[in-house]
Enzyme design. Structure first.
Site, PDB file in Angstrom:
ATOM      1  N   HIS A  25       0.822  -1.213   0.000  1.00  0.00           N
ATOM      2  CA  HIS A  25       0.000   0.000   0.000  1.00  0.00           C
ATOM      3  C   HIS A  25       0.861   1.271   0.000  1.00  0.00           C
ATOM      4  O   HIS A  25       0.355   2.355   0.284  1.00  0.00           O
ATOM      5  CB  HIS A  25      -0.972  -0.011   1.196  1.00  0.00           C
ATOM      6  CG  HIS A  25      -2.077  -1.022   1.036  1.00  0.00           C
ATOM      7  ND1 HIS A  25      -2.934  -1.375   2.040  1.00  0.00           N
ATOM      8  CD2 HIS A  25      -2.467  -1.756  -0.050  1.00  0.00           C
ATOM      9  CE1 HIS A  25      -3.801  -2.289   1.611  1.00  0.00           C
ATOM     10  NE2 HIS A  25      -3.533  -2.533   0.341  1.00  0.00           N
ATOM     11  N   CYS A  28       4.596  15.150 -13.121  1.00  0.00           N
ATOM     12  CA  CYS A  28       5.711  14.473 -13.811  1.00  0.00           C
ATOM     13  C   CYS A  28       5.982  13.075 -13.258  1.00  0.00           C
ATOM     14  O   CYS A  28       6.794  12.339 -13.813  1.00  0.00           O
ATOM     15  CB  CYS A  28       6.983  15.326 -13.748  1.00  0.00           C
ATOM     16  SG  CYS A  28       7.743  15.384 -12.107  1.00  0.00           S
ATOM     17  N   CYS A  43       6.128  19.805  -6.295  1.00  0.00           N
ATOM     18  CA  CYS A  43       7.258  19.014  -6.798  1.00  0.00           C
ATOM     19  C   CYS A  43       8.474  19.923  -6.991  1.00  0.00           C
ATOM     20  O   CYS A  43       8.346  21.002  -7.587  1.00  0.00           O
ATOM     21  CB  CYS A  43       6.847  18.408  -8.135  1.00  0.00           C
ATOM     22  SG  CYS A  43       8.135  17.506  -8.982  1.00  0.00           S
ATOM     23  N   CYS A  50       9.236  19.868 -11.151  1.00  0.00           N
ATOM     24  CA  CYS A  50       8.408  20.564 -12.156  1.00  0.00           C
ATOM     25  C   CYS A  50       7.392  21.535 -11.542  1.00  0.00           C
ATOM     26  O   CYS A  50       6.674  22.208 -12.270  1.00  0.00           O
ATOM     27  CB  CYS A  50       7.685  19.549 -13.035  1.00  0.00           C
ATOM     28  SG  CYS A  50       6.259  18.798 -12.228  1.00  0.00           S
ATOM     29  N   SER A 104      -7.428  -7.122   9.644  1.00  0.00           N
ATOM     30  CA  SER A 104      -8.809  -7.605   9.630  1.00  0.00           C
ATOM     31  C   SER A 104      -9.053  -8.455   8.383  1.00  0.00           C
ATOM     32  O   SER A 104     -10.075  -9.119   8.279  1.00  0.00           O
ATOM     33  CB  SER A 104      -9.777  -6.424   9.658  1.00  0.00           C
ATOM     34  OG  SER A 104      -9.521  -5.570   8.572  1.00  0.00           O
ATOM     35  N   PRO A 122      -5.847 -10.459  18.248  1.00  0.00           N
ATOM     36  CA  PRO A 122      -6.657 -10.653  19.463  1.00  0.00           C
ATOM     37  C   PRO A 122      -8.111 -10.993  19.148  1.00  0.00           C
ATOM     38  O   PRO A 122      -8.809 -11.558  19.991  1.00  0.00           O
ATOM     39  CB  PRO A 122      -6.559  -9.316  20.205  1.00  0.00           C
ATOM     40  CG  PRO A 122      -5.863  -8.359  19.311  1.00  0.00           C
ATOM     41  CD  PRO A 122      -5.313  -9.098  18.141  1.00  0.00           C
ATOM     42  N   GLU A 123      -8.560 -10.649  17.933  1.00  0.00           N
ATOM     43  CA  GLU A 123      -9.961 -10.900  17.543  1.00  0.00           C
ATOM     44  C   GLU A 123     -10.000 -11.931  16.417  1.00  0.00           C
ATOM     45  O   GLU A 123      -9.065 -12.020  15.626  1.00  0.00           O
ATOM     46  CB  GLU A 123     -10.596  -9.621  16.966  1.00  0.00           C
ATOM     47  CG  GLU A 123     -10.411  -8.374  17.791  1.00  0.00           C
ATOM     48  CD  GLU A 123     -11.391  -8.295  18.942  1.00  0.00           C
ATOM     49  OE1 GLU A 123     -12.433  -8.976  18.845  1.00  0.00           O
ATOM     50  OE2 GLU A 123     -11.095  -7.591  19.920  1.00  0.00           O
ATOM     51  N   ALA A 126       0.061  -8.832  18.751  1.00  0.00           N
ATOM     52  CA  ALA A 126       1.239  -9.176  17.954  1.00  0.00           C
ATOM     53  C   ALA A 126       2.528  -8.942  18.739  1.00  0.00           C
ATOM     54  O   ALA A 126       3.476  -9.724  18.645  1.00  0.00           O
ATOM     55  CB  ALA A 126       1.245  -8.352  16.669  1.00  0.00           C
TER      56      ALA A 126
HETATM   57  P1  OAD Z   1      -7.778  -2.884  10.202  1.00  0.00           P
HETATM   58  O1  OAD Z   1      -7.948  -1.685  11.060  1.00  0.00           O
HETATM   59  O2  OAD Z   1      -8.862  -3.233   9.243  1.00  0.00           O
HETATM   60  O3  OAD Z   1      -7.559  -4.164  11.122  1.00  0.00           O
HETATM   61  C1  OAD Z   1      -6.666  -4.160  12.197  1.00  0.00           C
HETATM   62  C2  OAD Z   1      -6.649  -5.546  12.809  1.00  0.00           C
HETATM   63  O4  OAD Z   1      -5.657  -5.554  13.823  1.00  0.00           O
HETATM   64  C3  OAD Z   1      -7.964  -5.972  13.479  1.00  0.00           C
HETATM   65  O5  OAD Z   1      -8.301  -7.281  13.032  1.00  0.00           O
HETATM   66  C4  OAD Z   1      -7.634  -5.983  14.960  1.00  0.00           C
HETATM   67  O6  OAD Z   1      -8.323  -7.007  15.674  1.00  0.00           O
HETATM   68  C5  OAD Z   1      -6.138  -6.266  14.924  1.00  0.00           C
HETATM   69  N1  OAD Z   1      -5.385  -5.784  16.097  1.00  0.00           N
HETATM   70  C6  OAD Z   1      -5.630  -4.733  16.900  1.00  0.00           C
HETATM   71  N2  OAD Z   1      -4.653  -4.617  17.831  1.00  0.00           N
HETATM   72  C7  OAD Z   1      -3.778  -5.618  17.598  1.00  0.00           C
HETATM   73  C8  OAD Z   1      -2.555  -6.044  18.203  1.00  0.00           C
HETATM   74  N3  OAD Z   1      -2.031  -5.395  19.241  1.00  0.00           N
HETATM   75  N4  OAD Z   1      -1.934  -7.117  17.678  1.00  0.00           N
HETATM   76  C9  OAD Z   1      -2.442  -7.787  16.615  1.00  0.00           C
HETATM   77  N5  OAD Z   1      -3.578  -7.433  16.001  1.00  0.00           N
HETATM   78  C10 OAD Z   1      -4.237  -6.372  16.482  1.00  0.00           C
HETATM   79  O7  OAD Z   1      -6.371  -2.712   9.474  1.00  0.00           O
HETATM   80  P2  OAD Z   1      -5.805  -3.455   8.160  1.00  0.00           P
HETATM   81  O8  OAD Z   1      -6.292  -4.862   8.114  1.00  0.00           O
HETATM   82  O9  OAD Z   1      -4.363  -3.215   8.129  1.00  0.00           O
HETATM   83  O10 OAD Z   1      -5.685   0.524   3.254  1.00  0.00           O
HETATM   84  O11 OAD Z   1      -6.508  -2.625   7.027  1.00  0.00           O
HETATM   85  C11 OAD Z   1      -6.186  -2.909   5.707  1.00  0.00           C
HETATM   86  C12 OAD Z   1      -6.194  -1.668   4.881  1.00  0.00           C
HETATM   87  O12 OAD Z   1      -7.424  -0.947   5.086  1.00  0.00           O
HETATM   88  C13 OAD Z   1      -5.139  -0.643   5.234  1.00  0.00           C
HETATM   89  O13 OAD Z   1      -3.899  -0.928   4.656  1.00  0.00           O
HETATM   90  C14 OAD Z   1      -5.720   0.615   4.695  1.00  0.00           C
HETATM   91  C15 OAD Z   1      -7.101   0.462   5.240  1.00  0.00           C
HETATM   92  O14 OAD Z   1      -8.091   1.216   4.696  1.00  0.00           O
HETATM   93  C16 OAD Z   1      -5.635   1.636   2.499  1.00  0.00           C
HETATM   94  O15 OAD Z   1      -5.548   2.757   2.986  1.00  0.00           O
HETATM   95  C17 OAD Z   1      -5.675   1.351   1.040  1.00  0.00           C
END
Ligand code: OAD
Length: 241
Positions: A119, A130, A147, A150, A189, A214-215, A231
């Site tokens: 990402h 540019c 930039c 340019c 998630s 955790p979930e 984590a």
């Molecule tokens: P999310 O916010 O969707 O999910 C975060 C996950 O981390 C959840 O499943 C939580 O249960 C888990 N979580 C929370 N605390 C934690 C901990 N201490 N240890 C382990 N897990 C924990 O975030 P992403 O899955 O990263 O994209 O979201 C994916 C993408 O959606 C991002 O890259 C971003 C977002 O919109 C873009 O911006 C394109």
């Protein structure tokens, strides 16, 4: 859980190829907000107003305000034991690929080397005229940064909703997942595609697939091992003797 940690640790230590997919949860213990869930960033901010090319065309000042706020927040945080453990794990496995959805740069800061930032990276800026891309470590780039090649309008070097991933980075990610003997999915998630599909790819090609979160997630049912915990607490345990 202890048995599962042992089993997973043994598989990682004996593996030639390991692939890891990380998401915002891995940086949560550094104080970086996740996107979804009760405290998530998308609870208070509408992603279609802030993280799409359409939003940027409509109101680049608003989008830059959001990214300057995030850059400032990220400039104040440190890596946590999850980042450090993944960096240490890399040195134990001959072919280790870390695919991250995180744009915060914390994996690299912790010492991970073979990283695929699917990402993008929030510390990169790219010219909308540019195409010149460079790093900029300043937390706040101002209302409408320009930039230096340019004079065109800069945008954050991240992938927004409604945009495609870099095809070469995606090809490398799929290759790493399909060749992995062990696939770890930590702190995501697993709802944003195509990143979320990597665990399924790894499983179809025979990997042991494990989740650290955790979930429960939408993918928990397909996991061979699901370690319910933070984590920053679980990943270091995988490295203990
Ligand atoms: P999310 O916010 O969707 O999910 C975060 C996950 O981390 C959840 O499943 C939580 O249960 C888990 N979580 C929370 N605390 C934690 C901990 N201490 N240890 C382990 N897990 C924990 O975030 P992403 O899955 O990263 O994209 O979201 C994916 C993408 O959606 C991002 O890259 C971003 C977002 O919109 C873009 O911006 C394109």
């Amino acid at each position: 859980m202890h048995e599962d940690i042992r089993r997973l640790a043994d598989r990682i230590k004996g593996a030639d190829r390991v692939c890891v997919l990380t998401g915002a949860g891995v940086s949560a213990e550094s104080g970086v907000p996740t996107f979804r869930g009760p405290q998530g960033m998308w609870k208070n901010h509408d992603p279609t107003e802030l993280a799409t090319p359409q939003a940027f065309s409509r109101d680049p000042k608003l989008v830059w305000e959001f990214y300057n706020w995030r850059r400032t927040l990220l400039s104040e945080v440190q890596c946590n034991p999850a980042h450090t453990a993944l960096a240490a794990m890399e040195s134990l496995v001959p072919h280790f690929t870390l695919v991250t959805q995180n744009v915060d740069g914390l994996h690299r800061k912790a010492g991970s080397a073979n990283i695929i930032e699917i990402h993008g990276n929030i510390w990169n800026v790219r010219c909308t005229s540019c195409g010149h891309e460079r790093q900029d470590p300043s937390p706040n780039l101002g209302e409408l940064p320009c930039c230096d090649v340019c004079g065109g309008l800069l945008r954050p070097g991240v992938v927004w909703f409604n945009e495609s991933l870099d095809p070469e980075l995606w090809r490398q990610s799929v290759e790493a997942a399909s060749r992995a003997e062990v696939m770890l999915v930590a702190g995501t998630s697993a709802v944003v595609q195509p990143a979320a599909s990597l665990a399924g790819v790894a499983k179809r090609f025979g990997a042991l697939v494990a989740e650290i979160n955790p979930e429960a997630t939408d993918q928990s049912d397909m996991m061979d091992i699901a370690l319910r915990g933070k984590a920053g607490e679980v990943l270091p345990k995988l490295l203990e003797d």
